[in-house]
Scaffold this active site. Structure first.
Site, PDB file in Angstrom:
ATOM      1  N   GLU A 115       0.813  -1.220   0.000  1.00 37.21           N
ATOM      2  CA  GLU A 115       0.000   0.000   0.000  1.00 37.21           C
ATOM      3  C   GLU A 115       0.846   1.270   0.000  1.00 37.21           C
ATOM      4  OE1 GLU A 115      -0.551  -2.657   1.852  1.00 37.21           O
ATOM      5  OE2 GLU A 115      -2.651  -3.261   1.620  1.00 37.21           O
ATOM      6  N   LYS A 147     -17.586  -0.978   6.580  1.00 36.69           N
ATOM      7  CA  LYS A 147     -18.066  -1.986   5.636  1.00 36.69           C
ATOM      8  C   LYS A 147     -19.587  -1.920   5.472  1.00 36.69           C
ATOM      9  CE  LYS A 147     -17.199  -6.730   4.259  1.00 36.69           C
ATOM     10  NZ  LYS A 147     -16.518  -8.001   4.575  1.00 36.69           N
ATOM     11  N   MET A 172      24.191   9.006   1.386  1.00 33.60           N
ATOM     12  CA  MET A 172      24.064  10.315   2.019  1.00 33.60           C
ATOM     13  C   MET A 172      24.419  10.249   3.507  1.00 33.60           C
ATOM     14  SD  MET A 172      23.613  13.413   1.530  1.00 33.60           S
ATOM     15  CE  MET A 172      22.622  14.009   0.163  1.00 33.60           C
ATOM     16  N   PHE A 197     -11.263  -7.471  14.487  1.00 37.91           N
ATOM     17  CA  PHE A 197     -10.210  -7.910  13.586  1.00 37.91           C
ATOM     18  C   PHE A 197      -9.940  -6.839  12.521  1.00 37.91           C
ATOM     19  CE2 PHE A 197      -8.898 -10.200   9.669  1.00 37.91           C
ATOM     20  CZ  PHE A 197      -7.629 -10.545  10.105  1.00 37.91           C
ATOM     21  N   GLN A 198      -8.698  -6.455  12.412  1.00 34.59           N
ATOM     22  CA  GLN A 198      -8.245  -5.433  11.452  1.00 34.59           C
ATOM     23  C   GLN A 198      -8.920  -4.085  11.648  1.00 34.59           C
ATOM     24  OE1 GLN A 198      -8.230  -7.224   7.476  1.00 34.59           O
ATOM     25  NE2 GLN A 198      -6.157  -7.972   7.879  1.00 34.59           N
TER      26      GLN A 198
HETATM   27  C1  LIG Z   1      12.663   5.703   5.019  1.00 32.09           C
HETATM   28  C2  LIG Z   1      13.947   6.372   5.337  1.00 32.09           C
HETATM   29  N1  LIG Z   1      14.821   5.808   6.186  1.00 32.09           N
HETATM   30  C3  LIG Z   1      15.997   6.413   6.453  1.00 32.09           C
HETATM   31  C4  LIG Z   1      16.318   7.611   5.877  1.00 32.09           C
HETATM   32  C5  LIG Z   1      17.623   8.309   6.196  1.00 32.09           C
HETATM   33  N2  LIG Z   1      18.454   8.399   4.985  1.00 32.09           N
HETATM   34  C6  LIG Z   1      18.522   9.501   4.227  1.00 32.09           C
HETATM   35  S1  LIG Z   1      19.488   9.334   2.904  1.00 32.09           S
HETATM   36  C7  LIG Z   1      19.918   7.764   3.330  1.00 32.09           C
HETATM   37  C8  LIG Z   1      20.854   6.966   2.516  1.00 32.09           C
HETATM   38  C9  LIG Z   1      20.315   6.632   1.195  1.00 32.09           C
HETATM   39  O1  LIG Z   1      21.130   5.646   0.631  1.00 32.09           O
HETATM   40  P1  LIG Z   1      20.874   5.114  -0.831  1.00 32.09           P
HETATM   41  O2  LIG Z   1      19.436   4.807  -1.011  1.00 32.09           O
HETATM   42  O3  LIG Z   1      21.815   4.036  -1.144  1.00 32.09           O
HETATM   43  O4  LIG Z   1      21.133   6.399  -1.735  1.00 32.09           O
HETATM   44  P2  LIG Z   1      22.476   7.272  -1.923  1.00 32.09           P
HETATM   45  O5  LIG Z   1      22.483   8.315  -0.864  1.00 32.09           O
HETATM   46  O6  LIG Z   1      23.637   6.359  -1.829  1.00 32.09           O
HETATM   47  O7  LIG Z   1      22.270   7.859  -3.270  1.00 32.09           O
HETATM   48  C10 LIG Z   1      19.279   7.408   4.526  1.00 32.09           C
HETATM   49  C11 LIG Z   1      19.446   6.119   5.197  1.00 32.09           C
HETATM   50  C12 LIG Z   1      15.352   8.173   5.018  1.00 32.09           C
HETATM   51  N3  LIG Z   1      15.543   9.360   4.430  1.00 32.09           N
HETATM   52  N4  LIG Z   1      14.204   7.541   4.746  1.00 32.09           N
END
Ligand SMILES: Cc1ncc(C[n+]2csc(CCOP(=O)(O)OP(=O)(O)O)c2C)c(N)n1
Lengths: 178, 562
Positions: free
Chosen positions: B52, B164, B477, B114-115
């Site tokens: 979803e 529902k 990042m 449920f749910q």
């Molecule tokens: C759902 C979620 N979890 C954690 C983060 C924290 N976060 C921001 S950028 C990043 C790294 C992203 O790594 P990748 O997808 O390999 O992309 P890159 O930066 O290497 O291009 C993380 C863990 C986030 N933004 N969203």
């Protein structure tokens, strides 16, 4: 500087709106000092009175966020000198001490009244500002208070055209029911 | 009048609102609606996602590329809660979306049936409006309201939770779109005084700068903005979500603001004597340290949402108005042109950025492939005409920086929430909304793995999304921050990745992996020339960083190039 502000909001009566409004405060870690919700003079419209102690700049932001809710009709904030406001307090005192200590005289002096008398206790009512109801509390404490409760604030602004006067000008929401 | 069931009323009401596509996933409580959708005469197309969350992101991207609201169906309980990340994302980025979740029968509400989940409470902080429908008769009005709130004023997600029994019971059906609601004033009136004051402030300025945000795209005010720029020659920068509102070759376009934005507009924010903030909200990723932001400037802030005015930055002239109306009204009144020397200052700083950052990133001669060069190459090959969807992280910043956007709404990215896993489902939704366009996804290896089950959906509907996975084997990042601020302690950011081409292959999707510069161009061409969906894994430099950067807590003019 933090000061007391009273926020008044009018809304359509919808389940969950109270929740939506309080979220605006809790998100910003603002303590709600008092909150009163009741129906307004207009059918289907509810009135919220919310008291907080904050800086004006923040109060403004919060009021804008309340106004922005699609089901809020209007919201505004006031300082204490711009409104007439009251809380109501109830005190339960044992009948013995009430008789013993010449309670009636005292009540007259503090502009309070007895609203119920039972075999074992009496109930006293006082309206006023927090300071007033607190003062009476301090006095009655010596009588032994069995129970005490205070309501949230209600208020009316001193402006001639109050928020609620807009209510009568509101159109009716049209939706054709089958 | 013939009675119909609530479920039928839902579908008919949606059709009244012009809905032709829904992203969703069935389950017990929502089965009555799906049952009615199954009928042959139901003209609504349903895209069956694999999770979803994917439906929510897809619906949002669909909304962004079509300009119509995105619609999502989910069942009660886990189906509904799986939407929450997507709803929140749409909320922070003001995307018109309508979420319909099913609920247990009304007599079971509150009993932990449920749910059963209290979806109205759960979604309250992240929706513009929501409502629980417990009676069939309420359906037409609730849906009419939902569309009205979602699409007018500052748009946003709305949620209807429908029990529902409300779906199964019958009603006398009559639909009427809502034109206005007394408690809701979506379009504030532009005030004459504000216009006059703005004209005066602009005339008095010598170093004006315009900051264009997402509001430009949301109000369809791109033309009006361009006319304003044309007339006034005011250097104009965009926020991340304002990207693609201005073709990047526009002479007065000076780049992107913010943490990984361009050098010139960030530095010169603190040189400007006037800032016109147009449909943007001074997010902290844009402003850096607020106390040292726009230090020399008077500020005109125009936004349709009054709550944004004076929220983060105190404006000298807050204007509560639709940004398109504002530009339409002000441009003819202005007889003003910003000086060329001011624009030259941007040009000079751009040159520095080009030499230090852009050139080595986009046209490197040795070492491993760099994200910038892959994106720039793709930008050139698609002539800036593709719809670019990104995930979150370095890939997102590189894509925003190095793709040369030409057309409005051609960048779909998760701005306010920064949702990893957004990219693939959003690309899928964008492709559904724009079947004839080239849709390109840039994703990191981390984010791609968060929602790659949607490859199944892409395969099922043969959506020709071009997926470029920029694989650095790192949560790039976060690793960059560890590199810069934590002495390279790479805690839990080094991640082995699956064999992406094999993964795509498992879904019947064509794919390729490219590891060296000399093969990059052919690999990109092959991807773009392919008929159906295509996954291109690009093995990139493992420890590359995105620059320039405003370090957290720094001022905009402290932006560093390396
Ligand atoms: C759902 C979620 N979890 C954690 C983060 C924290 N976060 C921001 S950028 C990043 C790294 C992203 O790594 P990748 O997808 O390999 O992309 P890159 O930066 O290497 O291009 C993380 C863990 C986030 N933004 N969203």
């Amino acid at each position: 500087m933090k000061e007391m502000y009273t926020i008044t909001a009018f809304s359509e009566n919808h389940i969950g709106l109270l929740n939506r409004i309080t979220i605006i405060f809790t998100r910003r870690h603002i303590n709600i000092e008092s909150l009163t919700v009741s129906s307004s003079e207009m059918k289907g419209v509810h009135r919220f009175t919310i008291v907080i102690e904050e800086e004006e700049a923040l109060v403004k932001k919060v009021v804008k966020q309340i106004s922005k809710l699609p089901e809020v009709l209007r919201a505004a904030y006031y300082q204490n000198d711009e409104i007439v406001y009251r809380e109501i307090a109830l005190y339960k005192i044992s009948i013995e001490s009430a008789i013993e200590k010449n309670l009636e005289h005292l009540l007259r002096e503090y502009n309070a009244r007895m609203v119920d008398i039972q075999k074992d206790f009496v109930i006293i009512e006082k309206t006023g500002h927090v300071e007033d109801t607190e003062k009476l509390y301090d006095i009655l404490r010596h009588f032994g208070i069995l129970q005490f409760v205070r309501s949230g604030r209600i208020s009316i602004s001193k402006q001639k055209k109050e928020l609620s006067s807009y209510l009568s000008e509101l159109p009716i929401n049209e939706y054709v029911k089958a | 009048m013939k009675k119909i069931t609530g479920a039928e009323a839902i579908l008919r009401s949606l059709k009244e609102e012009g809905v032709d596509t829904i992203f969703g996933y069935p389950g017990g409580a929502i089965m009555p609606i799906y049952d009615k959708m199954h009928k042959e005469d139901c003209s609504i197309k349903h895209i069956l996602v694999r999770h979803e969350q994917g439906a929510a992101h897809a619906a949002q991207a669909y909304a962004q590329v079509t300009g119509k609201p995105g619609i999502c169906f989910a069942t009660s309980g886990p189906g509904a809660t799986n939407l929450l990340t997507g709803i929140t994302n749409a909320n922070l980025d003001s995307i018109p979306t309508v979420f319909i979740t099913a609920q247990v029968p009304s007599h079971l509400l509150g009993s932990d049936a449920f749910q059963e989940t209290d979806m109205v409470s759960l979604s309250m902080p992240v929706t513009k409006w929501n409502y629980q429908v417990t009676k069939a008769e309420e359906i037409p009005e609730a849906i009419a309201k939902a569309f009205h709130f979602a699409t007018t004023g500052r748009p946003g997600p709305v949620l209807l939770d429908i029990t529902k029994d409300a779906q199964l019971n019958t009603l006398d059906y009559r639909y009427k779109k809502i034109k206005s609601i007394r408690s809701y004033n979506p379009v504030p009136k532009l005030k004459e005084d504000d216009l006059n004051e703005a004209v005066k402030m602009i005339k008095e300025s010598r170093k004006p700068m315009l900051l264009a945000g997402h509001g430009i795209l949301l109000s369809h005010g791109e033309k009006e903005l361009l006319a304003f720029m044309e007339k006034t020659h005011i250097p104009t920068a965009v926020t991340l979500l304002g990207k693609s509102a201005i073709p990047e070759d526009n002479p007065w376009y000076v780049g992107m603001l913010g943490m990984h934005g361009n050098y010139a507009p960030n530095i010169l924010t603190n040189e400007a004597d006037l800032i016109i903030a147009a449909g943007m909200r001074f997010d902290d990723r844009v402003t850096g340290d607020l106390k040292r932001y726009a230090v020399k400037a008077k500020i005109i802030h125009v936004d349709i949402d009054e709550a944004e005015l004076n929220k983060n930055v105190q404006a000298d002239l807050p204007v509560n108005a639709d940004i398109r109306e504002f530009f339409k009204a002000i441009t003819p009144r202005l007889n003003y042109k910003a000086g060329g020397e001011w624009l030259d200052e941007f040009e000079k700083l751009y040159k520095t950025e080009y030499e230090k950052v852009i050139q080595p990133e986009c046209y490197p001669e040795n070492g491993k492939i760099r994200s910038g060069e892959a994106i720039k190459m793709l930008s050139d090959k698609t002539k800036g005409e593709a719809i670019v969807v990104t995930d979150v992280g370095q890939n997102q910043m590189f894509a925003a920086r190095y793709y040369d956007f030409k057309n409005p709404n051609s960048l779909i990215t998760s701005g306010g929430l920064g949702t990893m896993g957004f990219g693939l489902p959003a690309a899928m939704g964008a492709q559904v909304g724009a079947p004839d366009k080239t849709v390109v996804l840039f994703a990191g290896d981390g984010g791609f793995q968060m929602t790659f089950q949607e490859l199944g959906t892409i395969f099922q509907y043969n959506l020709p999304v071009k997926m470029m996975v920029l694989n650095n084997n790192f949560l790039g990042m976060v690793r960059q921050w560890q590199d810069l601020f934590m002495d390279k302690r790479y805690a839990e950011t080094n991640m082995p990745t699956p064999d992406f081409p094999k993964l795509a292959g498992a879904f019947g999707i064509e794919s390729h992996v490219v590891t060296s510069r000399e093969n990059l161009e052919t690999a990109i061409e092959d991807m773009l020339n392919s008929e159906g969906p295509y996954l291109l894994e690009v093995k990139i430099e493992k420890e590359a960083n995105v620059f320039p950067m405003i370090y957290p807590g720094s001022a905009v003019d402290e932006i560093v190039l390396e």
